[in-house]
Design a protein around this motif. Structure first.
Motif, PDB file in Angstrom:
ATOM      1  N   LEU A  30      39.370  34.328  37.710  1.00 48.14           N
ATOM      2  CA  LEU A  30      37.929  34.578  37.740  1.00 48.14           C
ATOM      3  C   LEU A  30      37.305  33.975  38.982  1.00 48.14           C
ATOM      4  N   LEU A  31      37.769  32.781  39.377  1.00 53.09           N
ATOM      5  CA  LEU A  31      37.253  32.154  40.599  1.00 53.09           C
ATOM      6  C   LEU A  31      37.560  33.011  41.821  1.00 53.09           C
ATOM      7  N   ALA A  32      38.784  33.519  41.921  1.00 52.18           N
ATOM      8  CA  ALA A  32      39.142  34.379  43.045  1.00 52.18           C
ATOM      9  C   ALA A  32      38.317  35.662  43.046  1.00 52.18           C
ATOM     10  N   CYS A  33      38.088  36.206  41.866  1.00 49.67           N
ATOM     11  CA  CYS A  33      37.291  37.435  41.760  1.00 49.67           C
ATOM     12  C   CYS A  33      35.871  37.198  42.242  1.00 49.67           C
ATOM     13  N   LEU A  34      35.254  36.095  41.815  1.00 46.86           N
ATOM     14  CA  LEU A  34      33.879  35.796  42.225  1.00 46.86           C
ATOM     15  C   LEU A  34      33.778  35.556  43.726  1.00 46.86           C
ATOM     16  N   ALA A  35      34.758  34.835  44.286  1.00 48.55           N
ATOM     17  CA  ALA A  35      34.732  34.572  45.725  1.00 48.55           C
ATOM     18  C   ALA A  35      34.865  35.863  46.523  1.00 48.55           C
ATOM     19  N   ALA A  36      35.798  36.731  46.128  1.00 48.49           N
ATOM     20  CA  ALA A  36      35.986  38.001  46.832  1.00 48.49           C
ATOM     21  C   ALA A  36      34.776  38.910  46.669  1.00 48.49           C
ATOM     22  N   THR A  37      34.186  38.916  45.478  1.00 51.86           N
ATOM     23  CA  THR A  37      32.990  39.732  45.253  1.00 51.86           C
ATOM     24  C   THR A  37      31.846  39.285  46.148  1.00 51.86           C
ATOM     25  N   SER A 106      45.421  35.663  40.908  1.00 51.55           N
ATOM     26  CA  SER A 106      44.290  35.525  41.830  1.00 51.55           C
ATOM     27  C   SER A 106      44.266  36.654  42.850  1.00 51.55           C
ATOM     28  N   GLY A 107      45.439  37.061  43.346  1.00 53.53           N
ATOM     29  CA  GLY A 107      45.475  38.161  44.294  1.00 53.53           C
ATOM     30  C   GLY A 107      44.998  39.467  43.684  1.00 53.53           C
ATOM     31  N   VAL A 108      45.410  39.728  42.441  1.00 55.43           N
ATOM     32  CA  VAL A 108      44.990  40.963  41.766  1.00 55.43           C
ATOM     33  C   VAL A 108      43.496  40.948  41.492  1.00 55.43           C
ATOM     34  N   THR A 109      42.991  39.848  40.951  1.00 56.17           N
ATOM     35  CA  THR A 109      41.558  39.782  40.634  1.00 56.17           C
ATOM     36  C   THR A 109      40.699  39.765  41.892  1.00 56.17           C
ATOM     37  N   ALA A 110      41.231  39.213  43.004  1.00 56.53           N
ATOM     38  CA  ALA A 110      40.480  39.247  44.256  1.00 56.53           C
ATOM     39  C   ALA A 110      40.285  40.672  44.745  1.00 56.53           C
ATOM     40  N   GLU A 111      41.310  41.513  44.598  1.00 56.91           N
ATOM     41  CA  GLU A 111      41.173  42.919  44.968  1.00 56.91           C
ATOM     42  C   GLU A 111      40.153  43.613  44.072  1.00 56.91           C
ATOM     43  N   LEU A 112      40.167  43.291  42.781  1.00 60.87           N
ATOM     44  CA  LEU A 112      39.142  43.846  41.890  1.00 60.87           C
ATOM     45  C   LEU A 112      37.756  43.381  42.299  1.00 60.87           C
ATOM     46  N   GLY A 113      37.650  42.102  42.702  1.00 63.03           N
ATOM     47  CA  GLY A 113      36.367  41.588  43.170  1.00 63.03           C
ATOM     48  C   GLY A 113      35.906  42.264  44.441  1.00 63.03           C
ATOM     49  N   ARG A 114      36.850  42.609  45.314  1.00 59.22           N
ATOM     50  CA  ARG A 114      36.476  43.323  46.544  1.00 59.22           C
ATOM     51  C   ARG A 114      35.856  44.675  46.220  1.00 59.22           C
ATOM     52  N   ARG A 115      36.470  45.394  45.298  1.00 60.82           N
ATOM     53  CA  ARG A 115      35.924  46.703  44.942  1.00 60.82           C
ATOM     54  C   ARG A 115      34.574  46.574  44.259  1.00 60.82           C
ATOM     55  N   LEU A 116      34.454  45.562  43.381  1.00 60.82           N
ATOM     56  CA  LEU A 116      33.176  45.354  42.704  1.00 60.82           C
ATOM     57  C   LEU A 116      32.089  44.959  43.694  1.00 60.82           C
ATOM     58  N   GLY A 117      32.402  44.035  44.608  1.00 65.38           N
ATOM     59  CA  GLY A 117      31.417  43.617  45.596  1.00 65.38           C
ATOM     60  C   GLY A 117      31.008  44.735  46.521  1.00 65.38           C
ATOM     61  N   ASP A 118      31.951  45.597  46.893  1.00 62.21           N
ATOM     62  CA  ASP A 118      31.624  46.720  47.768  1.00 62.21           C
ATOM     63  C   ASP A 118      30.718  47.708  47.054  1.00 62.21           C
ATOM     64  N   HIS A 119      30.996  47.953  45.778  1.00 59.50           N
ATOM     65  CA  HIS A 119      30.143  48.857  45.002  1.00 59.50           C
ATOM     66  C   HIS A 119      28.734  48.285  44.847  1.00 59.50           C
ATOM     67  N   LEU A 120      28.643  46.998  44.524  1.00 63.10           N
ATOM     68  CA  LEU A 120      27.330  46.377  44.384  1.00 63.10           C
ATOM     69  C   LEU A 120      26.573  46.372  45.703  1.00 63.10           C
ATOM     70  N   GLY A 121      27.285  46.130  46.802  1.00 58.65           N
ATOM     71  CA  GLY A 121      26.633  46.133  48.104  1.00 58.65           C
ATOM     72  C   GLY A 121      26.063  47.488  48.453  1.00 58.65           C
TER      73      GLY A 121
END
Length: 435
Positions: A30-37, A106-121
């Motif tokens: 979850l921490l990796a996801c939030l940071a990547a997002t 962390s690597g998997v959730t970071a990629e999910l966070g990247r997609r989520l952050g890009d969509h939100l952006g």
């Protein structure tokens, strides 16, 4: 019974350790996801582009690694459960499995966070994206609304500018760009460089288009950072602690003295470049760069001399699209006998022997052995390096009669003088302009 009871207790502890480890692994994910997002959201809003996948994953995994380093550094143990008697030793198979699970998740959730952050952006900043390889792009191409422009396989450097990174050149080599179909050559000549500057983080783009819109030549360059490019040759900028005069300003010549009372001594002379509180940046000769101590305060004495505007000229040159290059006039070269006003670009200084002629007149004739400092755009500098007086006949007739003091239109090409590729300015150009 004793062994059975011990086995039961061991099994319970193993189950408890495993459950606690899984909870911690999910927490780190979850921490990796939030940071990547977060970093993806900010990057999309700032640049309007999608962050590279590796960049977002690296940020997410780095946040987890920092947390683990802080936790392990306290007592050298991987803390996963307080009910099993503290932490698990780092040199342990269980710790290895735990850390491996942490970084994989962390690597998997970071990629999910990247997609989520890009969509939100895209939603928050109202950015519309179009996949050039998707169905919409295929439909647009089939309708004839866009054309494909293929870039050359070789991307060159622009003379007078710092070279771009090799990775950018590899990305551009042979790349196919989609542009609107109804663009004229002039519009394409303006829009394509602007897009390359925006999408590939380059500062200068020079291209030549054929009649059909194909790109025959493409060169890129970057603008150097820092104050180094604006320094004359054989000089350096040094930051020292001092108490400058309230009247001191950028470009003022000063003497730098040690602040030792009666034992004060002259260290060197220079010019003030910038001041911030008790820190002053002074431009001095490179030979005196080692004369300063980091723990000493110095005293600046104003010299009774007129400050020059070299620093202002340098700042203007760096902010402009144009840059400065140096060419030598060869005895049998095409520049001999030409007027200064015929050259592409603006001649800043003409060096003839020991004489320096700043901003020479347009009707001054170039002679063999002259050194010319020219300010121009990438297109003008390319024309200058490939100068041919016979090609300039039509333009010359509109400007006035040709010079008759000699000079053959045939001969060797123009040779560029030694240039400081790190700074982006030819060696000594600022010192010559300010003399």
């Amino acid at each position: 019974m004793t062994s059975l009871g011990g086995a039961t207790v061991g099994t319970a502890l193993a189950v408890d350790w495993t459950l606690t480890a899984l909870v911690h692994i999910l927490g780190f994910g979850l921490l990796a996801c939030l940071a990547a997002t977060g970093v993806t959201f900010v990057y999309r809003g700032y640049s309007t582009r999608s962050i590279p996948t590796g960049g977002a994953v690296l940020v997410g995994v780095s946040a987890v690694a920092l947390w683990l380093n802080a936790a392990i550094g306290l007592d050298g143990e991987v803390v996963v459960s307080e009910t099993v008697g503290g932490g698990t030793p780092l040199a342990n198979r269980a710790s290895a499995a735990y850390l491996l699970g942490v970084f994989v998740v962390s690597g998997v959730t970071a990629e999910l966070g990247r997609r989520l952050g890009d969509h939100l952006g895209c939603e928050v900043f109202d950015i519309t994206t179009l996949d050039a390889r998707g169905e919409v792009a295929t439909l647009v191409r089939s309708a004839g609304l866009v054309v494909e422009v293929e870039l050359p396989e070789t991307i060159e450097d622009i003379d007078g500018y710092s070279p771009a990174d090799d990775g950018i050149k590899r990305d551009l080599a042979g790349r196919t760009m989609l542009v609107p179909r109804r663009l004229t050559l002039d519009e394409l000549r303006e829009r394509l460089p602007a897009r390359l500057r925006r999408d590939f983080d380059v500062d200068h783009v020079h291209l030549e288009l054929a009649a059909g819109g194909a790109v025959d030549h493409l060169a890129i360059g970057v603008q150097p950072d820092g104050i180094g490019p604006s320094l004359p040759s054989e000089t350096v900028a040094v930051a020292i602690r001092s108490d400058p005069s309230p009247a001191a300003s950028t470009g003022d010549p000063v003497e730098v003295w040690t602040d030792g009372g009666e034992s004060s001594r002259l260290v060197t002379t220079g010019t003030i470049r910038a001041t911030l509180g008790d820190v002053t940046t002074v431009v001095i000769d490179a030979a005196h760069a080692d004369a300063f101590a980091t723990d000493e305060t110095y005293r600046l004495v104003m010299q009774p001399a007129t400050p020059d505007d070299g620093h202002e000229l340098a700042s203007v040159l760096r902010a402009a699209e144009e840059t400065v290059t140096v060419v030598d006039v060869e005895p049998d070269g095409p520049l001999r006998g030409e007027f200064v006003g015929w050259l592409p670009g603006r001649v800043l200084v003409l060096e003839r022997g020991d004489e320096l002629l700043p901003f020479p007149g347009a009707n001054r004739t170039l002679e063999a052995g002259d050194t010319v400092f020219v300010l121009g755009s990438p297109t003008q500098l390319r024309q200058l390096l490939a100068y041919d007086s016979e090609r300039e006949d039509e333009r010359s007739e509109r400007r006035g009669p040709r010079s008759r003091d000699g000079g053959s239109s045939s001969g060797s090409d123009v040779e560029t003088a030694d240039a400081d590729t790190e700074s982006g300015f030819p060696r000594g150009v600022l010192s010559k302009l300010t003399q």
